[in-house]
Design an enzyme around this catalytic site. Structure first.
Site, PDB file in Angstrom:
ATOM      1  N   ALA A 100      34.843 -57.372  58.458  1.00 55.96           N
ATOM      2  CA  ALA A 100      33.728 -58.286  58.762  1.00 55.96           C
ATOM      3  C   ALA A 100      34.276 -59.507  59.478  1.00 55.96           C
ATOM      4  O   ALA A 100      35.301 -60.066  59.065  1.00 55.96           O
ATOM      5  CB  ALA A 100      33.011 -58.717  57.481  1.00 55.96           C
ATOM      6  N   SER A 101      33.609 -59.907  60.541  1.00 55.39           N
ATOM      7  CA  SER A 101      34.040 -61.119  61.243  1.00 55.39           C
ATOM      8  C   SER A 101      33.684 -62.358  60.428  1.00 55.39           C
ATOM      9  O   SER A 101      34.211 -63.442  60.672  1.00 55.39           O
ATOM     10  CB  SER A 101      33.399 -61.197  62.633  1.00 55.39           C
ATOM     11  N   PHE A 103      32.523 -63.221  56.152  1.00 59.44           N
ATOM     12  CA  PHE A 103      32.158 -62.693  54.829  1.00 59.44           C
ATOM     13  C   PHE A 103      31.136 -63.557  54.094  1.00 59.44           C
ATOM     14  O   PHE A 103      30.832 -63.302  52.941  1.00 59.44           O
ATOM     15  CB  PHE A 103      33.418 -62.542  53.962  1.00 59.44           C
ATOM     16  N   HIS A 136      34.873 -75.252  65.121  1.00 63.65           N
ATOM     17  CA  HIS A 136      35.845 -74.949  64.061  1.00 63.65           C
ATOM     18  C   HIS A 136      36.974 -75.969  64.066  1.00 63.65           C
ATOM     19  O   HIS A 136      37.172 -76.692  65.045  1.00 63.65           O
ATOM     20  CB  HIS A 136      36.454 -73.551  64.273  1.00 63.65           C
ATOM     21  N   LYS A 140      42.475 -73.279  64.382  1.00 69.37           N
ATOM     22  CA  LYS A 140      41.986 -71.919  64.649  1.00 69.37           C
ATOM     23  C   LYS A 140      42.707 -71.317  65.853  1.00 69.37           C
ATOM     24  O   LYS A 140      42.817 -71.943  66.901  1.00 69.37           O
ATOM     25  CB  LYS A 140      40.465 -71.950  64.874  1.00 69.37           C
ATOM     26  N   GLY A 146      35.094 -64.941  65.946  1.00 70.05           N
ATOM     27  CA  GLY A 146      34.577 -63.577  65.763  1.00 70.05           C
ATOM     28  C   GLY A 146      33.091 -63.603  65.439  1.00 70.05           C
ATOM     29  O   GLY A 146      32.322 -62.725  65.865  1.00 70.05           O
ATOM     30  N   THR A 147      32.670 -64.607  64.697  1.00 71.29           N
ATOM     31  CA  THR A 147      31.252 -64.738  64.334  1.00 71.29           C
ATOM     32  C   THR A 147      30.392 -64.967  65.576  1.00 71.29           C
ATOM     33  O   THR A 147      29.317 -64.365  65.717  1.00 71.29           O
ATOM     34  CB  THR A 147      31.087 -65.913  63.343  1.00 71.29           C
TER      35      THR A 147
HETATM   36  N1  LIG Z   1      36.070 -62.938  58.298  1.00 72.03           N
HETATM   37  C1  LIG Z   1      35.960 -64.135  57.715  1.00 72.03           C
HETATM   38  O1  LIG Z   1      35.001 -64.408  56.954  1.00 72.03           O
HETATM   39  C2  LIG Z   1      37.014 -65.169  57.958  1.00 72.03           C
HETATM   40  C3  LIG Z   1      37.004 -66.394  57.301  1.00 72.03           C
HETATM   41  C4  LIG Z   1      38.030 -67.310  57.530  1.00 72.03           C
HETATM   42  C5  LIG Z   1      39.054 -66.972  58.395  1.00 72.03           C
HETATM   43  N2  LIG Z   1      39.030 -65.798  59.037  1.00 72.03           N
HETATM   44  C6  LIG Z   1      40.108 -65.352  59.915  1.00 72.03           C
HETATM   45  O2  LIG Z   1      41.173 -64.940  59.076  1.00 72.03           O
HETATM   46  C7  LIG Z   1      42.431 -65.223  59.701  1.00 72.03           C
HETATM   47  C8  LIG Z   1      43.274 -66.105  58.780  1.00 72.03           C
HETATM   48  O3  LIG Z   1      42.601 -67.330  58.571  1.00 72.03           O
HETATM   49  P1  LIG Z   1      43.306 -68.518  57.753  1.00 72.03           P
HETATM   50  O4  LIG Z   1      42.357 -69.651  57.874  1.00 72.03           O
HETATM   51  O5  LIG Z   1      43.760 -68.060  56.427  1.00 72.03           O
HETATM   52  O6  LIG Z   1      44.595 -68.782  58.699  1.00 72.03           O
HETATM   53  P2  LIG Z   1      45.989 -69.421  58.275  1.00 72.03           P
HETATM   54  O7  LIG Z   1      46.684 -69.758  59.556  1.00 72.03           O
HETATM   55  O8  LIG Z   1      45.796 -70.492  57.261  1.00 72.03           O
HETATM   56  O9  LIG Z   1      46.759 -68.194  57.553  1.00 72.03           O
HETATM   57  C9  LIG Z   1      47.296 -67.087  58.216  1.00 72.03           C
HETATM   58  C10 LIG Z   1      48.534 -66.654  57.456  1.00 72.03           C
HETATM   59  O10 LIG Z   1      49.020 -65.418  57.976  1.00 72.03           O
HETATM   60  C11 LIG Z   1      50.437 -65.467  57.886  1.00 72.03           C
HETATM   61  N3  LIG Z   1      51.071 -64.444  58.713  1.00 72.03           N
HETATM   62  C12 LIG Z   1      51.461 -64.504  60.022  1.00 72.03           C
HETATM   63  N4  LIG Z   1      52.019 -63.338  60.392  1.00 72.03           N
HETATM   64  C13 LIG Z   1      51.969 -62.517  59.302  1.00 72.03           C
HETATM   65  C14 LIG Z   1      52.363 -61.171  59.075  1.00 72.03           C
HETATM   66  N5  LIG Z   1      52.942 -60.427  60.042  1.00 72.03           N
HETATM   67  N6  LIG Z   1      52.165 -60.647  57.861  1.00 72.03           N
HETATM   68  C15 LIG Z   1      51.580 -61.366  56.880  1.00 72.03           C
HETATM   69  N7  LIG Z   1      51.185 -62.660  57.042  1.00 72.03           N
HETATM   70  C16 LIG Z   1      51.359 -63.211  58.244  1.00 72.03           C
HETATM   71  C17 LIG Z   1      50.766 -66.901  58.302  1.00 72.03           C
HETATM   72  O11 LIG Z   1      52.085 -67.271  57.901  1.00 72.03           O
HETATM   73  C18 LIG Z   1      49.679 -67.667  57.563  1.00 72.03           C
HETATM   74  O12 LIG Z   1      50.099 -68.044  56.245  1.00 72.03           O
HETATM   75  C19 LIG Z   1      42.061 -65.856  61.051  1.00 72.03           C
HETATM   76  O13 LIG Z   1      42.008 -64.844  62.020  1.00 72.03           O
HETATM   77  C20 LIG Z   1      40.678 -66.422  60.813  1.00 72.03           C
HETATM   78  O14 LIG Z   1      39.909 -66.532  61.994  1.00 72.03           O
HETATM   79  C21 LIG Z   1      38.038 -64.885  58.837  1.00 72.03           C
END
Ligand SMILES: NC(=O)c1ccc[n+]([C@@H]2O[C@H](COP(=O)([O-])OP(=O)(O)OC[C@H]3O[C@@H](n4cnc5c(N)ncnc54)[C@H](O)[C@@H]3O)[C@@H](O)[C@H]2O)c1
Length: 252
Positions: A100-101, A103, A136, A140, A146-147
């Protein structure tokens, strides 16, 4: 439920809190420093992995989980041009994948309203011009969100005359499908305007504007907890299932 958290950033930490609150076992946490540990041995006994990392790493992480027979919930944005490949792999292997883009329940209700509104707008002619704005936080890593892309796709499917989207993202170098000036947006494309400021968790607005009025569909996330909670509920839903799922399946 025995869970693995892949990506221990803002979302991963919030997901850990919710998993524990709901009585689940966090068996494995993978972040950049121990990314090499994402393998069959470490995933042994894990029911579901929750993947929130980066656009550059999501595909390989999800693929590894599916190849190891572990169900995956992913919300990482900015890479989904390759999602269909993984959905096919998941079906071939009898695995389970939930993507899901966004949640958040409210955003998913907005997705439905957005599709309905676009269909209604299609019936009133071309009086209204549509655009999307997403705001955002500055960390980011992808643009547009994605949303916002899901909202644009919902409009394209339902509003005659719209065939694609472009991103007007002043100051954001990594923006996809970018136009330099708002005036460069082709008539058959929806303009997504991206703004990065402060710590904003996420604001999305779909605007229809005519010469006489403005109609807006707007959603603002107040905190990340709602997103993490949605991901954990999706993981509970996915446990023991096979197939490819999204928020529409959960909301049913
Ligand atoms: N679908 C949703 O509802 C939703 C909500 C919030 C964020 N997101 C998305 O989720 C993703 C993460 O968001 P966030 O706010 O936690 O970002 P963030 O930058 O705080 O966290 C990302 C984490 O991934 C880690 N990482 C990098 N490479 C990695 C690897 N190979 N293996 C494992 N971990 C690795 C980084 O070190 C970091 O701790 C983004 O793409 C964001 O857009 C989606």
């Amino acid at each position: 439920m025995k869970a693995a958290i892949i990506g221990y950033g803002k979302m991963g930490r919030e997901i850990e809190r919710i998993l524990k609150e709901r009585g689940h076992d966090v068996a494995l946490i993978i972040d950049q420093e121990n990314a090499g540990e994402l393998d069959a041995a470490h995933l042994e006994g894990v029911d579901v992995a929750l993947e929130f990392t980066t656009p550059a790493t999501a595909y390989d992480n999800i693929r590894t989980c599916l190849e190891c027979g572990v169900a995956v919930v992913s919300g990482t944005t900015g890479w989904t041009d390759r999602l269909a490949e993984l959905q096919t792999l998941c079906r071939e292997r009898g695995g389970a994948l939930f993507y899901a883009s966004n949640f958040c329940l409210g955003v998913n209700l907005m997705f439905r309203l957005n599709r309905q509104l676009a269909a209604l707008m299609g019936r009133v002619g071309d009086n209204y011009q549509v655009h999307i704005e997403e705001v955002h936080h500055t960390q980011k890593k992808d643009a547009p969100s994605g949303t916002a892309i899901t909202l644009a796709e919902g409009i394209i499917e339902n509003l005659p005359g719209k065939a694609g989207w472009v991103n007007f993202a002043p100051g954001i170098e990594h923006a996809a499908n970018r136009v330099e000036h708002s005036e460069d947006t082709p008539a058959d494309c929806i303009e997504i305007r991206s703004v990065r400021e402060g710590m904003v968790p996420g604001i999305h607005t779909v605007t229809y504007e005519s010469e006489d009025d403005i109609l807006e569909l707007r959603h603002e996330i107040k905190n990340r907890r709602t997103l993490a909670q949605g991901a954990v509920v999706a993981a509970e839903f996915l446990c023991g299932k096979q197939g490819v799922y999204g928020m529409d399946d959960l909301l049913k």
